[in-house]
Scaffold this motif. Structure first.
Motif, short mmCIF file in Angstrom:
data_model
loop_
_atom_site.label_atom_id
_atom_site.label_comp_id
_atom_site.label_asym_id
_atom_site.label_seq_id
_atom_site.Cartn_x
_atom_site.Cartn_y
_atom_site.Cartn_z
N ARG A 177 -30.82 -45.58 -65.81
CA ARG A 177 -29.99 -46.78 -65.98
C ARG A 177 -30.05 -47.27 -67.42
O ARG A 177 -29.06 -47.83 -67.94
N THR A 178 -31.18 -47.06 -68.09
CA THR A 178 -31.28 -47.47 -69.49
C THR A 178 -30.41 -46.61 -70.38
O THR A 178 -29.69 -47.13 -71.25
N TYR A 189 -23.16 -54.46 -69.34
CA TYR A 189 -24.04 -55.46 -68.74
C TYR A 189 -24.18 -55.24 -67.23
O TYR A 189 -25.27 -55.40 -66.67
N PHE A 190 -23.08 -54.86 -66.59
CA PHE A 190 -23.15 -54.61 -65.15
C PHE A 190 -24.10 -53.46 -64.85
O PHE A 190 -24.93 -53.54 -63.93
N SER A 191 -24.00 -52.37 -65.60
CA SER A 191 -24.88 -51.22 -65.36
C SER A 191 -26.33 -51.58 -65.63
O SER A 191 -27.24 -51.13 -64.91
N TYR A 192 -26.56 -52.40 -66.62
CA TYR A 192 -27.92 -52.85 -66.94
C TYR A 192 -28.48 -53.70 -65.81
O TYR A 192 -29.60 -53.46 -65.32
N TRP A 193 -27.72 -54.70 -65.37
CA TRP A 193 -28.21 -55.58 -64.31
C TRP A 193 -28.35 -54.86 -62.97
O TRP A 193 -29.35 -55.05 -62.28
N PHE A 194 -27.37 -54.05 -62.62
CA PHE A 194 -27.44 -53.33 -61.35
C PHE A 194 -28.63 -52.38 -61.34
O PHE A 194 -29.39 -52.32 -60.38
N GLY A 195 -28.79 -51.62 -62.42
CA GLY A 195 -29.92 -50.69 -62.50
C GLY A 195 -31.26 -51.38 -62.51
O GLY A 195 -32.22 -50.91 -61.90
N ASP A 196 -31.31 -52.54 -63.15
CA ASP A 196 -32.56 -53.29 -63.21
C ASP A 196 -32.96 -53.79 -61.82
O ASP A 196 -34.14 -53.84 -61.48
N SER A 197 -31.98 -54.15 -61.03
CA SER A 197 -32.26 -54.57 -59.65
C SER A 197 -32.62 -53.38 -58.77
O SER A 197 -33.51 -53.46 -57.93
N VAL A 257 -25.66 -46.08 -73.67
CA VAL A 257 -24.49 -45.28 -74.06
C VAL A 257 -23.23 -46.13 -73.99
O VAL A 257 -22.40 -46.12 -74.91
N ILE A 258 -23.09 -46.89 -72.90
CA ILE A 258 -21.92 -47.76 -72.76
C ILE A 258 -21.92 -48.83 -73.84
O ILE A 258 -20.88 -49.15 -74.44
N ALA A 259 -23.11 -49.40 -74.13
CA ALA A 259 -23.20 -50.42 -75.17
C ALA A 259 -22.81 -49.86 -76.53
O ALA A 259 -22.14 -50.52 -77.32
N THR A 260 -23.22 -48.63 -76.80
CA THR A 260 -22.86 -47.98 -78.06
C THR A 260 -21.35 -47.80 -78.16
O THR A 260 -20.75 -48.03 -79.22
N TYR A 261 -20.73 -47.39 -77.06
CA TYR A 261 -19.28 -47.20 -77.05
C TYR A 261 -18.57 -48.55 -77.22
O TYR A 261 -17.57 -48.64 -77.94
N CYS A 280 -31.97 -52.37 -73.70
CA CYS A 280 -30.60 -52.58 -73.24
C CYS A 280 -30.04 -53.91 -73.78
O CYS A 280 -28.92 -53.96 -74.29
N SER A 281 -30.83 -54.96 -73.66
CA SER A 281 -30.37 -56.28 -74.07
C SER A 281 -30.05 -56.35 -75.55
O SER A 281 -29.05 -56.94 -75.96
N PHE A 282 -30.90 -55.73 -76.37
CA PHE A 282 -30.70 -55.81 -77.82
C PHE A 282 -29.44 -55.05 -78.25
O PHE A 282 -28.67 -55.53 -79.09
N LEU A 283 -29.22 -53.86 -77.68
CA LEU A 283 -28.05 -53.09 -78.07
C LEU A 283 -26.78 -53.75 -77.54
O LEU A 283 -25.75 -53.78 -78.24
#
Length: 207
Positions: free
Chosen positions: A25-26, A49-57, A31-35, A84-87
């Protein structure tokens, strides 16, 4: 004399299913954040952000269901959350330069104060992760790792940034970011007071 942990045990802890989910998930979120950073497309930013939050849960839920929670997993999760948050924050600032101010406040509270608070559980051997910090001090837990607190910590800040960017209400993300920072400052002060013996900890149930 200490007893060495068998080498066969260490890969099992580090390569368990929850940690694999955390890693995947990271990578996906970054990768999405970079794009999103490259394109300046709000859709990709929201998806990141959705992928980060969903994966974190998901990784936490799987760890609890499989009874595979571990100190290494908790530390790995905390580190990956920051990455994830910083990027994602960088992509947000590149897309909406007017968000640099509130995001700078957010990065201080999440990257510095919240990181210190999140790693504090390591000082108590019987606490497996910040999600169980109520065993040490219920107020600090409620302010930082209860469900409403987690939503406020990142979700409310990001939503306020989106609303502010779309409506021009730039005071909103500043207000939310400052409020979150105040919570971290108060929590950090309480933690220091407890560690120095100037205030008793108040353990209790999470609810």
């Amino acid at each position: 004399m200490t007893t060495a942990v068998p080498l066969a045990v260490r890969p099992a802890l580090l390569l368990g299913v929850p940690n694999r989910i955390t890693l995947i998930r990271t990578v996906i979120a970054m990768v999405i954040a970079t794009y999103a950073f490259r394109t300046g497309d709000l859709t990709w930013l929201v998806l990141g952000y959705f992928s980060y939050w969903f994966g974190d849960s998901l990784d936490g839920w799987v760890a609890r269901r499989r009874k595979e929670e571990s100190l290494s997993g908790a530390v790995f999760d905390i580190v990956c959350d920051r990455a994830c948050s910083f990027l994602l924050a960088a992509a947000f600032m590149a897309t909406y330069p007017e968000t640099i101010g509130p995001l700078a406040i957010y990065l201080v509270q999440f990257g510095v104060l919240d990181t210190m608070l999140s790693f504090a559980f390591l000082l108590w051997p019987w606490v497996l992760s910040p999600n169980y910090f109520h065993k040490v001090d219920r107020p600090i837990y409620l302010w930082n790792w209860s469900k409403p607190a987690k939503a406020m910590n990142t979700g409310a800040v990001v939503i306020s940034l989106l609303v502010g960017a779309q409506t021009g209400a730039h005071w909103l993300p500043y207000s939310v970011a400052i409020a979150a920072c105040v919570v971290k400052v108060v929590s950090s002060y309480r933690l220091v007071e407890i560690l120095c013996g100037r205030r008793p900890a108040v353990p209790g149930e999470p609810r």
